[in-house]
Structures are given as structure tokens and as C-alpha cells.
Design an enzyme around this catalytic site. Structure first.
Site, PDB file in Angstrom:
ATOM      1  N   GLY A  12       0.817  -1.208   0.000  1.00 13.19           N
ATOM      2  CA  GLY A  12       0.000   0.000   0.000  1.00 13.19           C
ATOM      3  C   GLY A  12       0.852   1.259   0.000  1.00 13.19           C
ATOM      4  N   VAL A  24      16.990   8.553  -0.504  1.00  8.56           N
ATOM      5  CA  VAL A  24      17.791   7.403  -0.932  1.00  8.56           C
ATOM      6  C   VAL A  24      18.615   7.764  -2.168  1.00  8.56           C
ATOM      7  CG1 VAL A  24      17.651   5.113  -1.996  1.00  8.56           C
ATOM      8  CG2 VAL A  24      16.318   5.616   0.058  1.00  8.56           C
ATOM      9  N   ASP A 128      -0.520   2.091   8.504  1.00  6.96           N
ATOM     10  CA  ASP A 128      -1.111   1.354   9.622  1.00  6.96           C
ATOM     11  C   ASP A 128      -0.269   1.391  10.903  1.00  6.96           C
ATOM     12  OD1 ASP A 128      -3.198   0.593   7.939  1.00  6.96           O
ATOM     13  OD2 ASP A 128      -2.164  -1.226   7.296  1.00  6.96           O
ATOM     14  N   GLN A 253      -7.803   7.976   3.440  1.00  4.84           N
ATOM     15  CA  GLN A 253      -6.803   8.046   4.511  1.00  4.84           C
ATOM     16  C   GLN A 253      -5.380   7.891   3.985  1.00  4.84           C
ATOM     17  OE1 GLN A 253      -8.387   5.642   8.174  1.00  4.84           O
ATOM     18  NE2 GLN A 253      -9.540   4.984   6.379  1.00  4.84           N
TER      19      GLN A 253
END
Length: 321
Positions: A12, A24, A128, A253
């Protein structure tokens, strides 16, 4: 020492991934490395979607949500033969270092490639916050703020109509988004894996609340706590007589420009990953624990149990209803 390093995003998308890619690429070039990007995660790796880039490739992306490298899920990457093919593709190009930005599933892919001789580093990128080896993941802070903005708006309508509103937020099996947004918003109830409640308990609690002056209620529910939050809303309305609505915030979200905190954290992770490769480290993931960067073996990280924040659970008992 590594000479050619690639970066990919997997799983995700999360706000801040672009800031991490930028760090990076620019840090790698600063260390004299040839830098490559892989589009569409492990799927793109297998399809040869690999490109060498310079520092200008990542100009003006630090504030952009999502991932400019795109992302894709590839369940087939669990197959050892598929993993071998991916390692062969990297070896044929001469890429000897790979930085993977994603969640646990992405880490498992990096772990597999490491076993096949590719120097790999995992960076935590998921809204999450469900990776046990780090206190915070890239995208979590932005997502939390997005939830709070949505709840602020929903509160206006819930108050005007004296409704009970269930608001389902993301988090997979981790309740951090639900718990922290619930505390930040001062909602009446929080339902998560770490703070479970069933439908009847919610009904009983609402009955207690209706005895006071406050007639509207907000309930934050972490996804996967109920099979269907809309059915729960109907049950509550039937049992209490209180007009009840359910709102599933869904994929909004994930989107939006990353917060300052996510941009800074993502940049720190990107810099740390290149430093680790240059210093000869491999098969590790990088996280932040007690405000300090930590390097943890991927095997160990994947085996770590997630520990609920007991202090926040105590806060819920004392401050929320």
C-alpha cells in the site's frame, strides 16, 4: 562495498514514500553510487521496469503523496522460483544493493532476496503503523491527521442531528490509528483489537451516555473489528432508538501531502539506509525506537510481537467515556 543500488516501493502507498525515495537517491549519489529505481514494486522488478536515475529525478517530490514509483502487490513473490528470477534480473544488471520501502510483506520479499545474495535494506512505509520493529512508520502521522480532519467534519453533522456515528478507520490488525485518533478527538468510544467492544457493550454504553445532557456520540472503530460496520449501526439504532450512521473513511486516509513529521522521518530513513549499505550491512530493516534510529535483522523484525501501548489504553479509561 555496494556500487549499484536500486529502490522500490511495495504494498500500500503511504504519504512520505516520495520523500524517502528522494533521500535514498540523493544520498546514494553523494556516496558515489549508481542509483536505480524499480517501478511497480516486485512486479515491476520481474518485468524489468528498472531505470538508472540522477538527482534531478527526485526534484520537487518531497511534498507529494503516494509514490512516483507506483506500487503493486504480488502474492506470487512467495514462490521460491519467482524469487530466484528476481535475483537473477538484479544480478544481470549488476545491482548489488536493494532498498525496499513497505510493510511486513515487503520485508519478506527483501528477506528472500537477501538469502539469494542481494544486499537488502527494509524501510517501514505503511499508514497502519503495524511494524513491530519501529515506533513509527512512514505515512502514519499524515494518515492520523487526515482521520482527525474527517472526524472534525463528521462531528458537526452528528452534533446538529444528535446522532450516533460510527467511524471506521484503517489499521489492519493494529489499533494505533483508532486509539490515537480517538484520544485526539475525544470520542465517546474506541473499538480496536487492543480495546475491543462488542455490539451489545456499545449499546449499553450509549444507554449510560443518553442519561446525561449529551445526545450525540462519536465512536471510532478500527477495521476488521466488525464484519460490516453498517450492520452494526443498524443494530445500535434498533436497540437504542438513537439515529445512528456509519462512515467508512476508506482510501482517502492514504492520500494527501505528507506531514512535516513524515517528510523528516522518511528522509532520515532514506539517509540511514544508504549509510548502512555503504558500511556493509545487509538483510536488516531500519526503524526508530525511543527517538533513535535502530538497525534490526529482518528475520528478527518479522518475528517481533506487536506490543500495545498500555499508557494510551490507560488514558482511554481515564479521559474517554
Amino acid at each position: 562495498m555496494v556500487h549499484k543500488v536500486a529502490v522500490l516501493t511495495s504494498g500500500g502507498d503511504a504519504p512520505g514514500m516520495n520523500a524517502c525515495i528522494r533521500a535514498v537517491i540523493r544520498t546514494g549519489i553523494k556516496y558515489g553510487l549508481d542509483m536505480f529505481v524499480i517501478y511497480e514494486g516486485y512486479k515491476g522488478l520481474l518485468n524489468g521496469k528498472i531505470e538508472q536515475v540522477d538527482r534531478n529525478f527526485v526534484s520537487d517530490i518531497i511534498n507529494r503523496g503516494g509514490t512516483i514509483l507506483n506500487s503493486a502487490r504480488l502474492p506470487e513473490f512467495k514462490n521460491p522460483e519467482v524469487q530466484k528470477r528476481a535475483a537473477e534480473i538484479l544480478n544481470n544488471i549488476g545491482i548489488d544493493g536493494l532498498i525496499v520501502i513497505g510493510g511486513d510483506g515487503s520485508y519478506r520479499g527483501a528477506q528472500a532476496l537477501s538469502r539469494l545474495g542481494i544486499n537488502t535494506i527494509g524501510l517501514p512505509g505503511t499508514i497502519d503503523n503495524d511494524i513491530a520493529s519501529t515506533d513509527y512508520t512512514i505515512g502514519y502521522d499524515t494518515c492520523l491527521n487526515t482521520i482527525c480532519e474527517c472526524v472534525d467534519k463528521i462531528r458537526d453533522t452528528a452534533t446538529s442531528h444528535q446522532r450516533c456515528t460510527l467511524i471506521e478507520v484503517m489499521g489492519n490488525h493494529c489499533g494505533d490509528l483508532a486509539i490515537n485518533s480517538g484520544i485526539a478527538e475525544g470520542v465517546e468510544m474506541i473499538v480496536s483489537a487492543d480495546h475491543p467492544m462488542n455490539e451489545q457493550q456499545i449499546v449499553e454504553k450509549l444507554g449510560q451516555l443518553q442519561g446525561g445532557k449529551k445526545k450525540h456520540s462519536l465512536i471510532i472503530v478500527s477495521e476488521k473489528q466488525f464484519a460490516n460496520v453498517y450492520d452494526v449501526a443498524k443494530y445500535i439504532e434498533k436497540e437504542t432508538g438513537i439515529e445512528t450512521r456509519a462512515e467508512v473513511l476508506g482510501h482517502l486516509q492514504r492520500g494527501g501531502s505528507p506531514s512535516a513529521r513524515d517528510r523528516i522521518l522518511a528522509t532520515e530513513f532514506g539517509v540511514e539506509a544508504i549509510k548502512a549499505l555503504v558500511n556493509g550491512e545487509t538483510s536488516i530493516c531500519i526503524g526508530i525506537k525511543n527517538d533513535k534510529m535502530v538497525h534490526i535483522d529482518i528475520e528478527e523484525a518479522l518475528a517481533m510481537p506487536r506490543i500495545p501501548n498500555r499508557n494510551l489504553l490507560e488514558v482511554i479509561k481515564l479521559v474517554n467515556r
